[in-house]
Design a protein around this motif. Structure first.
Motif, PDB file in Angstrom:
ATOM      1  N   PRO A  75     -34.987  16.269  24.599  1.00  0.00           N
ATOM      2  CA  PRO A  75     -33.903  17.173  24.207  1.00  0.00           C
ATOM      3  C   PRO A  75     -34.212  18.612  24.592  1.00  0.00           C
ATOM      4  O   PRO A  75     -35.361  19.048  24.515  1.00  0.00           O
ATOM      5  N   VAL A  76     -33.174  19.339  25.008  1.00  0.00           N
ATOM      6  CA  VAL A  76     -33.332  20.719  25.463  1.00  0.00           C
ATOM      7  C   VAL A  76     -32.382  21.619  24.685  1.00  0.00           C
ATOM      8  O   VAL A  76     -31.211  21.289  24.489  1.00  0.00           O
ATOM      9  N   ILE A  77     -32.885  22.756  24.237  1.00  0.00           N
ATOM     10  CA  ILE A  77     -32.044  23.798  23.637  1.00  0.00           C
ATOM     11  C   ILE A  77     -32.162  25.023  24.533  1.00  0.00           C
ATOM     12  O   ILE A  77     -33.236  25.599  24.667  1.00  0.00           O
ATOM     13  N   PHE A  78     -31.054  25.391  25.168  1.00  0.00           N
ATOM     14  CA  PHE A  78     -31.048  26.556  26.050  1.00  0.00           C
ATOM     15  C   PHE A  78     -30.761  27.815  25.242  1.00  0.00           C
ATOM     16  O   PHE A  78     -29.936  27.814  24.329  1.00  0.00           O
ATOM     17  N   THR A  79     -31.428  28.908  25.589  1.00  0.00           N
ATOM     18  CA  THR A  79     -31.223  30.189  24.913  1.00  0.00           C
ATOM     19  C   THR A  79     -30.956  31.249  25.975  1.00  0.00           C
ATOM     20  O   THR A  79     -31.884  31.846  26.510  1.00  0.00           O
ATOM     21  N   THR A  80     -29.678  31.455  26.279  1.00  0.00           N
ATOM     22  CA  THR A  80     -29.317  32.434  27.303  1.00  0.00           C
ATOM     23  C   THR A  80     -27.824  32.710  27.205  1.00  0.00           C
ATOM     24  O   THR A  80     -27.186  32.325  26.234  1.00  0.00           O
ATOM     25  N   ALA A  81     -27.236  33.368  28.216  1.00  0.00           N
ATOM     26  CA  ALA A  81     -25.821  33.739  28.168  1.00  0.00           C
ATOM     27  C   ALA A  81     -25.085  33.169  29.371  1.00  0.00           C
ATOM     28  O   ALA A  81     -25.360  33.551  30.502  1.00  0.00           O
ATOM     29  N   TYR A  82     -24.170  32.247  29.120  1.00  0.00           N
ATOM     30  CA  TYR A  82     -23.302  31.696  30.153  1.00  0.00           C
ATOM     31  C   TYR A  82     -21.859  31.778  29.672  1.00  0.00           C
ATOM     32  O   TYR A  82     -21.589  32.085  28.519  1.00  0.00           O
ATOM     33  N   VAL A  87     -20.739  26.673  28.371  1.00  0.00           N
ATOM     34  CA  VAL A  87     -21.109  26.355  26.996  1.00  0.00           C
ATOM     35  C   VAL A  87     -20.555  24.988  26.620  1.00  0.00           C
ATOM     36  O   VAL A  87     -21.245  24.156  26.019  1.00  0.00           O
ATOM     37  N   LYS A  88     -19.297  24.718  26.974  1.00  0.00           N
ATOM     38  CA  LYS A  88     -18.706  23.418  26.696  1.00  0.00           C
ATOM     39  C   LYS A  88     -19.456  22.323  27.431  1.00  0.00           C
ATOM     40  O   LYS A  88     -19.645  21.220  26.913  1.00  0.00           O
ATOM     41  N   ALA A  89     -19.884  22.616  28.656  1.00  0.00           N
ATOM     42  CA  ALA A  89     -20.632  21.628  29.430  1.00  0.00           C
ATOM     43  C   ALA A  89     -21.935  21.272  28.723  1.00  0.00           C
ATOM     44  O   ALA A  89     -22.316  20.109  28.645  1.00  0.00           O
ATOM     45  N   PHE A  90     -22.635  22.278  28.193  1.00  0.00           N
ATOM     46  CA  PHE A  90     -23.870  22.011  27.467  1.00  0.00           C
ATOM     47  C   PHE A  90     -23.596  21.104  26.275  1.00  0.00           C
ATOM     48  O   PHE A  90     -24.231  20.071  26.103  1.00  0.00           O
ATOM     49  N   ARG A  91     -22.655  21.500  25.444  1.00  0.00           N
ATOM     50  CA  ARG A  91     -22.458  20.799  24.181  1.00  0.00           C
ATOM     51  C   ARG A  91     -21.821  19.432  24.381  1.00  0.00           C
ATOM     52  O   ARG A  91     -22.085  18.500  23.637  1.00  0.00           O
ATOM     53  N   ASN A  92     -20.978  19.279  25.390  1.00  0.00           N
ATOM     54  CA  ASN A  92     -20.387  17.980  25.668  1.00  0.00           C
ATOM     55  C   ASN A  92     -21.431  16.986  26.164  1.00  0.00           C
ATOM     56  O   ASN A  92     -21.212  15.771  26.114  1.00  0.00           O
ATOM     57  N   LEU A  99     -26.899  31.538  21.705  1.00  0.00           N
ATOM     58  CA  LEU A  99     -26.829  32.907  22.202  1.00  0.00           C
ATOM     59  C   LEU A  99     -27.953  33.730  21.599  1.00  0.00           C
ATOM     60  O   LEU A  99     -28.339  33.530  20.453  1.00  0.00           O
ATOM     61  N   LYS A 100     -28.464  34.653  22.382  1.00  0.00           N
ATOM     62  CA  LYS A 100     -29.465  35.589  21.876  1.00  0.00           C
ATOM     63  C   LYS A 100     -28.764  36.798  21.249  1.00  0.00           C
ATOM     64  O   LYS A 100     -27.767  37.260  21.788  1.00  0.00           O
ATOM     65  N   PRO A 101     -29.298  37.355  20.170  1.00  0.00           N
ATOM     66  CA  PRO A 101     -30.417  36.840  19.395  1.00  0.00           C
ATOM     67  C   PRO A 101     -30.038  35.568  18.649  1.00  0.00           C
ATOM     68  O   PRO A 101     -28.916  35.433  18.163  1.00  0.00           O
ATOM     69  N   VAL A 102     -30.970  34.637  18.566  1.00  0.00           N
ATOM     70  CA  VAL A 102     -30.695  33.320  18.010  1.00  0.00           C
ATOM     71  C   VAL A 102     -30.434  33.418  16.507  1.00  0.00           C
ATOM     72  O   VAL A 102     -31.187  34.046  15.766  1.00  0.00           O
ATOM     73  N   ASP A 103     -29.341  32.781  16.092  1.00  0.00           N
ATOM     74  CA  ASP A 103     -28.992  32.734  14.668  1.00  0.00           C
ATOM     75  C   ASP A 103     -29.767  31.607  14.004  1.00  0.00           C
ATOM     76  O   ASP A 103     -29.839  30.489  14.524  1.00  0.00           O
ATOM     77  N   LEU A 104     -30.352  31.881  12.847  1.00  0.00           N
ATOM     78  CA  LEU A 104     -31.209  30.905  12.180  1.00  0.00           C
ATOM     79  C   LEU A 104     -30.444  29.641  11.795  1.00  0.00           C
ATOM     80  O   LEU A 104     -30.956  28.524  11.963  1.00  0.00           O
ATOM     81  N   VAL A 192     -28.144  44.992  25.110  1.00  0.00           N
ATOM     82  CA  VAL A 192     -27.361  45.711  26.115  1.00  0.00           C
ATOM     83  C   VAL A 192     -27.223  44.861  27.378  1.00  0.00           C
ATOM     84  O   VAL A 192     -26.137  44.757  27.960  1.00  0.00           O
ATOM     85  N   GLU A 193     -28.312  44.241  27.779  1.00  0.00           N
ATOM     86  CA  GLU A 193     -28.322  43.435  29.007  1.00  0.00           C
ATOM     87  C   GLU A 193     -27.288  42.316  28.959  1.00  0.00           C
ATOM     88  O   GLU A 193     -26.635  41.998  29.956  1.00  0.00           O
ATOM     89  N   GLN A 194     -27.121  41.712  27.804  1.00  0.00           N
ATOM     90  CA  GLN A 194     -26.218  40.576  27.672  1.00  0.00           C
ATOM     91  C   GLN A 194     -24.748  40.953  27.851  1.00  0.00           C
ATOM     92  O   GLN A 194     -23.928  40.094  28.177  1.00  0.00           O
ATOM     93  N   ILE A 195     -24.403  42.209  27.662  1.00  0.00           N
ATOM     94  CA  ILE A 195     -22.993  42.601  27.766  1.00  0.00           C
ATOM     95  C   ILE A 195     -22.679  43.307  29.082  1.00  0.00           C
ATOM     96  O   ILE A 195     -21.560  43.752  29.298  1.00  0.00           O
ATOM     97  N   LEU A 196     -23.679  43.411  29.968  1.00  0.00           N
ATOM     98  CA  LEU A 196     -23.492  44.054  31.268  1.00  0.00           C
ATOM     99  C   LEU A 196     -23.372  43.018  32.374  1.00  0.00           C
ATOM    100  O   LEU A 196     -23.931  41.919  32.291  1.00  0.00           O
ATOM    101  N   ASP A 197     -22.649  43.381  33.426  1.00  0.00           N
ATOM    102  CA  ASP A 197     -22.516  42.523  34.597  1.00  0.00           C
ATOM    103  C   ASP A 197     -23.874  42.412  35.297  1.00  0.00           C
ATOM    104  O   ASP A 197     -24.412  43.413  35.767  1.00  0.00           O
TER     105      ASP A 197
END
Length: 254
Positions: A75-82, A87-92, A99-104, A192-197
Protein backbone atom coordinates in the motif's frame (compact mmCIF):
# COMPACT_ATOMS: atom_id res chain seq x y z
CA UNK A 1 3.62 -2.72 10.56
CA UNK A 2 6.84 -1.42 9.04
CA UNK A 3 6.77 1.75 6.94
CA UNK A 4 9.14 3.81 4.84
CA UNK A 5 9.03 7.57 4.16
CA UNK A 6 10.37 8.95 0.87
CA UNK A 7 10.48 12.75 1.15
CA UNK A 8 13.19 15.23 0.14
CA UNK A 9 12.18 17.94 2.63
CA UNK A 10 13.58 16.83 5.97
CA UNK A 11 11.32 19.05 8.08
CA UNK A 12 8.22 17.75 6.30
CA UNK A 13 9.47 14.18 6.68
CA UNK A 14 10.07 14.62 10.41
CA UNK A 15 6.64 16.17 10.90
CA UNK A 16 5.05 13.29 8.98
CA UNK A 17 6.92 10.76 11.12
CA UNK A 18 5.71 12.49 14.27
CA UNK A 19 2.10 12.44 13.07
CA UNK A 20 2.35 8.78 12.05
CA UNK A 21 3.53 7.96 15.56
CA UNK A 22 0.50 9.82 16.94
CA UNK A 23 -1.98 8.25 14.51
CA UNK A 24 -0.62 4.70 14.67
CA UNK A 25 1.90 3.94 17.44
CA UNK A 26 2.36 0.38 16.12
CA UNK A 27 3.77 1.64 12.79
CA UNK A 28 7.56 1.46 12.80
CA UNK A 29 9.32 3.95 10.51
CA UNK A 30 12.26 2.05 9.06
CA UNK A 31 13.93 5.04 7.47
CA UNK A 32 13.44 8.45 5.85
CA UNK A 33 14.84 8.54 2.31
CA UNK A 34 15.43 11.97 0.65
CA UNK A 35 15.85 11.06 -3.03
CA UNK A 36 15.36 8.53 -5.82
CA UNK A 37 19.04 7.63 -5.60
CA UNK A 38 18.95 6.71 -1.92
CA UNK A 39 15.58 4.98 -2.37
CA UNK A 40 16.88 2.78 -5.19
CA UNK A 41 19.85 1.77 -3.03
CA UNK A 42 17.55 0.96 -0.12
CA UNK A 43 15.18 -1.22 -2.18
CA UNK A 44 18.12 -3.12 -3.68
CA UNK A 45 19.29 -4.03 -0.20
CA UNK A 46 15.99 -4.51 1.67
CA UNK A 47 12.59 -6.16 1.22
CA UNK A 48 9.69 -3.83 0.55
CA UNK A 49 7.97 -2.40 3.65
CA UNK A 50 4.37 -3.05 4.68
CA UNK A 51 3.46 0.56 3.96
CA UNK A 52 5.04 3.32 1.90
CA UNK A 53 4.70 7.09 2.27
CA UNK A 54 5.91 8.83 -0.90
CA UNK A 55 6.24 12.40 -2.07
CA UNK A 56 5.71 12.37 -5.85
CA UNK A 57 8.14 15.07 -6.98
CA UNK A 58 11.61 14.59 -5.50
CA UNK A 59 14.69 16.68 -6.12
CA UNK A 60 16.13 14.14 -8.55
CA UNK A 61 12.98 12.85 -10.26
CA UNK A 62 9.51 11.40 -9.82
CA UNK A 63 8.89 8.69 -7.23
CA UNK A 64 6.51 6.81 -9.57
CA UNK A 65 9.65 5.38 -11.16
CA UNK A 66 10.30 3.32 -8.04
CA UNK A 67 6.93 1.58 -8.29
CA UNK A 68 7.72 0.36 -11.78
CA UNK A 69 11.41 -0.36 -11.28
CA UNK A 70 10.96 -2.56 -8.19
CA UNK A 71 7.44 -3.89 -8.89
CA UNK A 72 6.21 -2.72 -5.51
CA UNK A 73 2.80 -3.95 -4.45
CA UNK A 74 2.62 -2.63 -0.89
CA UNK A 75 0.00 0.00 0.00
CA UNK A 76 1.14 3.53 -0.86
CA UNK A 77 0.11 6.87 0.64
CA UNK A 78 1.20 9.79 -1.55
CA UNK A 79 1.88 13.17 0.06
CA UNK A 80 2.05 15.90 -2.58
CA UNK A 81 -0.10 18.26 -4.69
CA UNK A 82 -1.89 17.13 -7.85
CA UNK A 83 -5.07 18.27 -9.56
CA UNK A 84 -8.58 16.99 -8.81
CA UNK A 85 -8.50 14.53 -11.71
CA UNK A 86 -5.40 12.85 -10.34
CA UNK A 87 -6.75 12.82 -6.78
CA UNK A 88 -9.75 10.82 -7.99
CA UNK A 89 -7.40 8.48 -9.82
CA UNK A 90 -5.48 7.81 -6.61
CA UNK A 91 -8.54 7.15 -4.49
CA UNK A 92 -10.41 5.14 -7.12
CA UNK A 93 -7.44 2.79 -7.21
CA UNK A 94 -7.44 2.26 -3.47
CA UNK A 95 -4.42 4.45 -2.83
CA UNK A 96 -4.73 7.40 -0.54
CA UNK A 97 -3.49 10.90 -1.22
CA UNK A 98 -2.78 13.49 1.47
CA UNK A 99 -2.26 17.20 0.92
CA UNK A 100 0.58 18.88 2.75
CA UNK A 101 0.60 19.77 5.55
CA UNK A 102 -0.83 16.36 6.40
CA UNK A 103 -3.98 16.39 8.53
CA UNK A 104 -3.80 13.96 11.45
CA UNK A 105 -7.37 12.70 11.05
CA UNK A 106 -6.93 12.11 7.31
CA UNK A 107 -3.65 10.34 8.00
CA UNK A 108 -5.37 8.02 10.48
CA UNK A 109 -8.04 7.12 7.92
CA UNK A 110 -5.41 6.47 5.26
CA UNK A 111 -3.37 4.18 7.52
CA UNK A 112 -6.49 2.23 8.50
CA UNK A 113 -7.32 1.77 4.83
CA UNK A 114 -3.88 0.30 4.30
CA UNK A 115 -4.45 -2.09 7.20
CA UNK A 116 -7.39 -3.50 5.23
CA UNK A 117 -5.14 -4.25 2.27
CA UNK A 118 -2.59 -5.92 4.51
CA UNK A 119 -5.38 -7.91 6.18
CA UNK A 120 -6.56 -9.16 2.78
CA UNK A 121 -10.00 -7.64 3.32
CA UNK A 122 -9.65 -5.42 0.24
CA UNK A 123 -8.12 -5.76 -3.19
CA UNK A 124 -4.51 -4.70 -3.62
CA UNK A 125 -4.39 -1.35 -5.49
CA UNK A 126 -3.69 -1.52 -9.21
CA UNK A 127 -0.53 0.61 -9.30
CA UNK A 128 0.00 0.02 -13.03
CA UNK A 129 -3.46 1.39 -13.80
CA UNK A 130 -2.76 4.41 -11.62
CA UNK A 131 0.53 5.11 -13.40
CA UNK A 132 -1.19 4.90 -16.78
CA UNK A 133 -3.86 7.38 -15.66
CA UNK A 134 -1.35 9.85 -14.22
CA UNK A 135 1.01 9.68 -17.21
CA UNK A 136 -1.86 10.38 -19.60
CA UNK A 137 -2.58 13.76 -18.04
CA UNK A 138 -0.18 16.46 -16.90
CA UNK A 139 -1.00 17.85 -13.46
CA UNK A 140 -2.84 21.13 -13.66
CA UNK A 141 -4.47 23.44 -11.19
CA UNK A 142 -5.48 26.92 -10.27
CA UNK A 143 -2.51 28.79 -8.92
CA UNK A 144 -2.35 31.98 -6.91
CA UNK A 145 -2.22 35.09 -9.10
CA UNK A 146 -1.55 37.79 -6.49
CA UNK A 147 -0.62 38.28 -2.86
CA UNK A 148 -2.12 40.91 -0.58
CA UNK A 149 0.56 42.48 1.63
CA UNK A 150 0.50 45.04 4.41
CA UNK A 151 2.04 48.41 3.63
CA UNK A 152 1.90 51.30 6.08
CA UNK A 153 -1.77 51.60 7.05
CA UNK A 154 -3.22 49.70 4.13
CA UNK A 155 -3.07 46.65 1.92
CA UNK A 156 -1.30 46.35 -1.42
CA UNK A 157 -1.97 43.67 -4.10
CA UNK A 158 1.19 42.25 -5.66
CA UNK A 159 0.80 40.26 -8.88
CA UNK A 160 2.76 37.01 -8.98
CA UNK A 161 4.59 38.11 -12.14
CA UNK A 162 6.00 41.07 -10.17
CA UNK A 163 7.63 38.76 -7.60
CA UNK A 164 11.25 37.76 -8.18
CA UNK A 165 11.50 35.47 -5.17
CA UNK A 166 10.18 34.43 -1.77
CA UNK A 167 12.67 34.22 1.08
CA UNK A 168 12.86 33.08 4.67
CA UNK A 169 14.71 35.18 7.24
CA UNK A 170 13.00 34.73 10.60
CA UNK A 171 9.84 35.85 8.80
CA UNK A 172 8.76 34.94 5.26
CA UNK A 173 9.03 37.66 2.62
CA UNK A 174 8.30 38.28 -1.02
CA UNK A 175 10.60 40.53 -3.04
CA UNK A 176 9.29 42.39 -6.07
CA UNK A 177 10.97 43.34 -9.34
CA UNK A 178 11.40 46.84 -7.87
CA UNK A 179 13.36 45.52 -4.90
CA UNK A 180 10.48 45.99 -2.46
CA UNK A 181 10.38 43.51 0.42
CA UNK A 182 7.09 42.61 2.09
CA UNK A 183 6.37 40.10 4.88
CA UNK A 184 3.75 37.48 4.03
CA UNK A 185 1.46 35.65 6.41
CA UNK A 186 2.41 32.05 5.71
CA UNK A 187 3.84 29.49 8.09
CA UNK A 188 6.35 27.96 5.68
CA UNK A 189 7.78 28.19 2.17
CA UNK A 190 6.27 24.75 1.56
CA UNK A 191 2.84 26.32 1.98
CA UNK A 192 3.74 29.10 -0.48
CA UNK A 193 5.21 26.61 -2.95
CA UNK A 194 2.00 24.60 -3.10
CA UNK A 195 -0.07 27.56 -4.31
CA UNK A 196 2.39 28.74 -6.99
CA UNK A 197 2.66 27.59 -10.59
CA UNK A 198 5.64 25.14 -10.62
CA UNK A 199 6.43 26.22 -14.18
CA UNK A 200 7.18 29.73 -12.87
CA UNK A 201 8.67 29.14 -9.42
CA UNK A 202 11.40 26.76 -8.28
CA UNK A 203 12.34 25.84 -4.72
CA UNK A 204 16.05 26.60 -4.89
CA UNK A 205 16.72 25.70 -1.25
CA UNK A 206 15.10 25.88 2.18
CA UNK A 207 15.32 29.67 2.20
CA UNK A 208 14.28 30.67 -1.30
CA UNK A 209 11.69 30.23 -4.06
CA UNK A 210 12.68 31.91 -7.33
CA UNK A 211 10.75 33.17 -10.35
CA UNK A 212 12.10 31.80 -13.64
CA UNK A 213 11.75 35.20 -15.31
CA UNK A 214 13.89 36.88 -12.64
CA UNK A 215 16.95 34.67 -13.15
CA UNK A 216 19.72 36.61 -14.88
CA UNK A 217 22.74 34.39 -14.38
CA UNK A 218 23.57 30.82 -13.31
CA UNK A 219 27.10 30.02 -12.16
CA UNK A 220 28.26 26.40 -11.74
CA UNK A 221 30.60 25.64 -8.83
CA UNK A 222 33.34 23.03 -8.60
CA UNK A 223 31.44 20.94 -6.07
CA UNK A 224 28.51 20.44 -8.45
CA UNK A 225 26.37 23.11 -6.84
CA UNK A 226 24.89 26.07 -8.71
CA UNK A 227 24.62 29.73 -7.76
CA UNK A 228 21.89 31.82 -9.34
CA UNK A 229 21.65 35.60 -9.44
CA UNK A 230 18.54 37.77 -9.80
CA UNK A 231 20.23 41.09 -10.54
CA UNK A 232 20.08 44.40 -8.69
CA UNK A 233 16.82 43.73 -6.86
CA UNK A 234 18.32 40.76 -4.98
CA UNK A 235 22.10 40.74 -5.09
CA UNK A 236 22.81 37.73 -2.89
CA UNK A 237 23.78 34.47 -4.59
CA UNK A 238 21.09 31.80 -4.25
CA UNK A 239 22.67 28.37 -3.90
CA UNK A 240 21.27 25.14 -5.31
CA UNK A 241 22.63 21.86 -4.00
CA UNK A 242 24.38 19.29 -6.17
CA UNK A 243 21.45 16.87 -5.75
CA UNK A 244 18.92 19.49 -6.80
CA UNK A 245 20.97 20.96 -9.66
CA UNK A 246 19.80 18.47 -12.36
CA UNK A 247 16.13 19.15 -11.59
CA UNK A 248 16.80 22.89 -11.72
CA UNK A 249 18.54 22.66 -15.11
CA UNK A 250 15.64 20.66 -16.49
CA UNK A 251 13.14 23.17 -15.12
CA UNK A 252 15.08 26.13 -16.53
CA UNK A 253 15.78 24.63 -19.97
CA UNK A 254 12.21 24.39 -21.30
Amino acid sequence: MKALIIEDELLIARELKYKIEMAAPDVEILEILPSLKTSRKWFMQNPQPDLLFMDIQLSDGVSFDLLEEFSLDCPVIFTTAYDEFAVKAFRNNGIDYLLKPVDLDELTVAINKCRQYLGKTAAVPDLKKLLDIISSKEPTGTYKEKFIVHFRNGLVPINVDQIVCFTRDNLYYLITDKGEKYPIEYESLEEVEQILDPNLFFRANRQCLVNIHAIQRVVPNENGKLSIYLGEVYQEAIDISRDKAPAFRKWLDR
